[in-house]
Design an enzyme around this catalytic site. Structure first.
Site, PDB file in Angstrom:
ATOM      1  N   HIS A 179       0.836  -1.279  -0.073  1.00 58.50           N
ATOM      2  CA  HIS A 179      -0.005   0.217  -0.064  1.00 58.50           C
ATOM      3  C   HIS A 179       0.732   1.402  -0.084  1.00 58.50           C
ATOM      4  CE1 HIS A 179      -3.347  -2.699   1.234  1.00 58.50           C
ATOM      5  NE2 HIS A 179      -2.357  -3.201   2.002  1.00 58.50           N
TER       6      HIS A 179
ATOM      7  N   SER B 241      14.732  21.943 -16.342  1.00 56.70           N
ATOM      8  CA  SER B 241      13.643  22.766 -16.687  1.00 56.70           C
ATOM      9  C   SER B 241      14.244  24.012 -17.456  1.00 56.70           C
ATOM     10  CB  SER B 241      12.961  23.003 -15.517  1.00 56.70           C
ATOM     11  OG  SER B 241      11.990  24.318 -15.611  1.00 56.70           O
TER      12      SER B 241
ATOM     13  N   LYS C 279      16.063  22.463 -11.407  1.00 59.19           N
ATOM     14  CA  LYS C 279      15.322  20.983 -11.698  1.00 59.19           C
ATOM     15  C   LYS C 279      16.307  19.814 -12.180  1.00 59.19           C
ATOM     16  CE  LYS C 279      11.026  20.551 -11.845  1.00 59.19           C
ATOM     17  NZ  LYS C 279      10.139  19.751 -11.047  1.00 59.19           N
TER      18      LYS C 279
ATOM     19  N   GLU D 252       9.286   9.010 -16.650  1.00 62.50           N
ATOM     20  CA  GLU D 252       7.969   9.311 -16.998  1.00 62.50           C
ATOM     21  C   GLU D 252       7.474   8.931 -18.386  1.00 62.50           C
ATOM     22  OE1 GLU D 252       7.519  13.354 -14.318  1.00 62.50           O
ATOM     23  OE2 GLU D 252       8.837  13.487 -16.065  1.00 62.50           O
TER      24      GLU D 252
END
Ligand code: ARG
Length: 504
Positions: A160, A281, A287, A294
């Site tokens: 979980h 970024s 970043k 992704e």
């Protein structure tokens, strides 16, 4: 009078509209089939000559043009024309233009585009499957080296997405290998289907010509012949099976992507991406993003969609060839492309991933991750039923959590246990609740103990070696079949008649 310029134009009295041509052509999809279409055409021509369906002279005229088509295609000089509809018509037209229709026009005897497109696809797919297996194997080896280095590195195992029990990082890594080995099995099953010869099914009913399907099976390096002509023409499970195998594989890659994304967050901070495998970024200078992970996750839908696309295509089709089936290839091609680009980059990402082992250890100690070990200890040492021990430890955890304390507030832990009638020294508690010890203790088959992980690493490595050897031998078999075809062609072009040619 026939006014159509199509190879199939005999019954037509006018040209196709350009809209019809555009709507029906499949050139972009077919371009990857060209080398296979030519190989299968060469083998078909050889078989026709050997069976005396065409003459030695016919064969001698046909083969050089097919060979030239192959090298011209490689050199960019044979460009597929959409107005010729598909790869088959393009190759056949190239031949007819070169050799003349009195020779080139004979190649399509005892063959249909229906079995032709299938043989091309089978030849292409089996190689794609081998490439995919190779990529999976490379990724497994990256996991293997993580596993070998980290059999004793503790980390929290999650259920979980909450701390569950301590595991080792090596155990986590071997879980992926264990999953990927099943992907390899599914890819193997798909390979078995792809590696059967559909050529000779013709349009759907076989043929009255005395063809030799075993010969084309051998020359194309297939394991066997897919016999039933109507089944051959109607069925696309040889596309569905690889697609399903790719779908499951993509699921695992996507889940890996998900773990990489959140493991590398500031909040988790349990792994750091190498700069070569991260992106920045355009506005926020600080970043460092896990875009590869992704994109892997994000491209999964394409592969799932491909499977749905194909299954939906198949569900309403009557037996025989239906033009719907032209749409079987784009989904699989697309799925192969997605998977192979992921498999191309993920091994490097993983090999350079820097695990924050200190933080992993800290987290393995935190949040009561060893509570089950304490309950197990009470079962073994105090002879209490597990359910009772679960209750005792649960109430200790509840008491500590209420005061925002942890097991490591040893005195408090001791006190709470005493109130449940359990008397343990702090030293005992420290020992029982040490995540490293709990690792060592989980020696059940397939458990997280270093001994089990080392054993599994050994087994998995042996399996990977086996798979790699199988991939190599399959590739060699394909190459050998191709070389054999080339030797037959050479003998024919050296002036031998087909009955003098040796098929070794
Ligand atoms: N382009 C077609 C396909 O991919 C080839 C077979 C065409 N056969 C036909 N009868 N129109 O399925």
């Amino acid at each position: 009078m026939n006014t159509s310029t199509k190879l199939w134009g005999g019954r037509f009295r006018s040209e196709l509209s350009t809209e019809t041509e555009d709507f029906t052509q499949s050139i972009d999809v077919d371009s990857r089939l060209v080398p296979y279409d030519i190989w299968a055409s060469q083998v078909h021509a050889i078989m026709l000559a050997r069976q005396r369906i065409i003459s030695d002279d016919d064969l001698r005229q046909i083969l050089p043009w097919l060979r030239k088509a192959e090298s011209d295609f490689r050199d960019g000089k044979f460009v597929l024309k959409p107005e010729k509809e598909d790869v088959h018509m393009n190759v056949e037209s190239y031949l007819i233009e070169g050799a003349g229709s009195e020779y080139g026009g004979k190649l399509h005897t005892a063959r249909s585009r229906n079995d032709q497109v299938l043989v091309d696809a089978h030849l292409y797919i089996r190689e794609q499957l081998l490439d995919t297996q190779q990529g999976v194997s490379r990724l497994c080896r990256a996991f293997l080296s993580v596993a070998q280095k980290h059999t004793e590195t503790v980390m929290p195992g999650y259920t979980h997405t909450q701390h569950a029990q301590p595991i080792s990082l090596g155990f986590w890594a071997t879980a992926y290998i264990s999953m990927f080995l099943r992907d390899q099995k599914r890819l193997n099953a798909a390979y078995d289907l792809a590696n059967l010869n559909p050529l000779g099914a013709c349009a759907l009913a076989g043929t009255s010509f005395p063809i030799d399907r075993d010969l084309t099976t051998e020359l194309l390096g297939f394991d066997g012949t897919h016999e039933h002509a109507l089944d051959v023409i109607s069925s696309r499970d040889f596309i569905a099976e690889p697609l399903f195998a790719l779908t499951m594989l993509m699921t695992t890659l996507s889940r890996l992507g998900e773990e990489v994304v959140y493991w590398t967050t500031y909040e988790f901070n349990i792994a750091r991406l190498d700069d070569a495998y991260a992106t920045g970024s355009s506005i926020m200078p600080q970043k460092k993003n896990a875009d590869i992970a992704e994109l892997t996750r994000g491209r999964t839908g394409k592969v799932y969609a491909a499977l749905m696309d194909l299954l939906t295509n198949l569900k309403g089709l009557p037996t025989g060839y239906n033009r719907d089936l032209q749409e079987d290839k784009p989904p699989l091609w697309g799925a192969f492309d997605v998977i192979q680009s992921c498999l191309g980059i993920l091994p490097g990402l993983l090999e350079t991933l820097d695990f924050n082992t200190d933080r992993l250890e800290l987290l393995a100690n935190a949040n009561f991750a060893t509570a089950t070990e304490l309950a197990n200890f009470l079962v073994s040492e105090q002879g209490l039923p597990f359910r009772k021990c679960h209750e005792i430890v649960g109430s200790v955890v509840g008491g500590l959590a209420k005061k925002e304390k942890t097991f490591e507030d040893w005195d408090e832990t001791q006190k709470l246990l005493r109130s449940e009638g359990i008397d343990l020294s702090v030293a005992q508690l420290q020992h029982i609740l040490d995540p490293k010890l709990s690792l060592r203790n989980n020696q059940s088959l397939g458990g997280t103990s270093p001994t089990e992980v080392k054993r599994m690493v050994g087994e998995f490595e042996a399996k990977l070696n086996e798979i790699d050897a199988q991939i190599r031998s399959r590739q060699e078999r394909i190459d050998a079949a191709y070389q054999q075809t080339l030797r037959v062609i050479e003998q024919v072009l050296d002036g031998k008649t087909i009955s003098e040619v040796t098929f070794d």
